[in-house]
Write a protein that holds these residues in place. Sequence first.
Motif, short mmCIF file in Angstrom:
data_model
loop_
_atom_site.label_atom_id
_atom_site.label_comp_id
_atom_site.label_asym_id
_atom_site.label_seq_id
_atom_site.Cartn_x
_atom_site.Cartn_y
_atom_site.Cartn_z
N ASN A 157 0.82 -1.21 0.00
CA ASN A 157 0.00 0.00 0.00
C ASN A 157 0.86 1.26 0.00
N GLU A 158 2.10 1.13 -0.44
CA GLU A 158 3.02 2.27 -0.42
C GLU A 158 2.50 3.45 -1.23
N SER A 159 1.96 3.18 -2.42
CA SER A 159 1.51 4.30 -3.26
C SER A 159 0.29 4.99 -2.64
N LEU A 160 -0.57 4.24 -1.96
CA LEU A 160 -1.69 4.87 -1.26
C LEU A 160 -1.16 5.81 -0.19
N MET A 161 -0.22 5.35 0.59
CA MET A 161 0.35 6.18 1.65
C MET A 161 0.91 7.47 1.07
N ARG A 162 1.74 7.34 0.04
CA ARG A 162 2.33 8.53 -0.57
C ARG A 162 1.27 9.44 -1.17
N SER A 163 0.27 8.86 -1.81
CA SER A 163 -0.80 9.67 -2.43
C SER A 163 -1.60 10.43 -1.38
N LEU A 164 -1.90 9.80 -0.27
CA LEU A 164 -2.66 10.48 0.79
C LEU A 164 -1.83 11.58 1.44
N ILE A 165 -0.54 11.33 1.60
CA ILE A 165 0.34 12.36 2.16
C ILE A 165 0.35 13.57 1.23
N ILE A 166 0.52 13.32 -0.05
CA ILE A 166 0.55 14.41 -1.02
C ILE A 166 -0.80 15.12 -1.09
N ALA A 167 -1.89 14.35 -1.10
CA ALA A 167 -3.22 14.95 -1.16
C ALA A 167 -3.47 15.86 0.03
N ALA A 168 -3.09 15.40 1.21
CA ALA A 168 -3.30 16.22 2.41
C ALA A 168 -2.42 17.46 2.39
N ALA A 169 -1.22 17.34 1.83
CA ALA A 169 -0.32 18.49 1.75
C ALA A 169 -0.80 19.51 0.74
N GLU A 170 -1.41 19.04 -0.34
CA GLU A 170 -1.82 19.95 -1.42
C GLU A 170 -3.24 20.48 -1.28
N ASP A 171 -4.11 19.74 -0.61
CA ASP A 171 -5.52 20.11 -0.57
C ASP A 171 -5.95 20.29 0.88
N GLY B 262 5.26 11.26 11.72
CA GLY B 262 6.33 11.87 10.93
C GLY B 262 7.39 10.86 10.53
N ALA B 263 7.80 10.01 11.45
CA ALA B 263 8.81 8.99 11.15
C ALA B 263 8.30 8.03 10.07
N ILE B 264 7.04 7.64 10.18
CA ILE B 264 6.45 6.73 9.20
C ILE B 264 6.32 7.41 7.85
N ILE B 265 5.89 8.67 7.85
CA ILE B 265 5.73 9.41 6.59
C ILE B 265 7.07 9.60 5.90
N VAL B 266 8.09 10.02 6.65
CA VAL B 266 9.41 10.23 6.04
C VAL B 266 9.93 8.93 5.44
N ARG B 267 9.82 7.84 6.17
CA ARG B 267 10.31 6.56 5.65
C ARG B 267 9.51 6.15 4.42
N SER B 268 8.20 6.40 4.41
CA SER B 268 7.36 6.07 3.25
C SER B 268 7.75 6.90 2.04
N LEU B 269 7.96 8.20 2.25
CA LEU B 269 8.30 9.09 1.15
C LEU B 269 9.66 8.77 0.54
N ARG B 270 10.59 8.33 1.36
CA ARG B 270 11.91 8.00 0.81
C ARG B 270 11.98 6.55 0.38
N ARG B 271 10.83 5.88 0.44
CA ARG B 271 10.67 4.49 -0.02
C ARG B 271 11.57 3.52 0.76
N GLY B 272 11.70 3.82 2.05
CA GLY B 272 12.45 2.94 2.93
C GLY B 272 11.58 1.76 3.36
N THR B 273 12.22 0.77 3.93
CA THR B 273 11.49 -0.41 4.38
C THR B 273 11.26 -0.33 5.89
N PHE B 274 10.33 -1.11 6.35
CA PHE B 274 10.01 -1.20 7.77
C PHE B 274 10.34 -2.62 8.21
N ASP B 275 11.49 -2.78 8.84
CA ASP B 275 11.89 -4.11 9.26
C ASP B 275 11.18 -4.49 10.56
#
Length: 179
Positions: free
Chosen positions: A102-116, A149-162
């Motif tokens: 669901n990475e692209s959903l996370m990034r899309s919602l972050i962007i949508a909230a930032a822009e709208d 914030g930690a989750i968002i930053v890691r999602s935006l930089r496409r990092g993994t969650f071990d």
Amino acid sequence: MSMERRPGAVRSEKSRLAILSAASRQFAEKGYDHLTIEGIAAEAGVGKQTIYRWWGTKTALVAECLVEGMLIPVPLRPQGSGDLRADVEAWVRSIVDFIPGNESLMRSLIIAAAEDPDVATTMNERLGILPTNDDDGALPMELVEAVLGAIIVRSLRRGTFDEGFAERLVAVLLPDTVA
């Protein structure tokens, strides 16, 4: 995603639910990147202009599916057992367990909230992630924001969650609590 009435026909609750159901089902089946307004309209039995009149973008439609509880089966607010560290770790783990696939959903919602601002306001109000002054026993806003914030930053930089991400994050944020 504004709740204000837009010009045009009165919003039919039956059509709204059909659109949200179609969007949620197709999202689960195809993912965000392959979700189309045309496909949603066809499945819901409405014109795509109806969807665009009610939701300005695909992201706004998906965001409403999210706030209606149709996309994420994860508690978006930490549960309060009285053990702060355990509650925050379980909350972080439930969020990061949802992210793979669901990475692209996370990034899309972050962007949508930032822009709208309407999307951001609606998500804040209706998802209940952020505590308000009325919430008894709610986590401090700063702690919630630090976790997200930690989750968002890691999602935006496409990092993994071990496996140990939740525990390490909570150890940094709550160093004085007993493990």
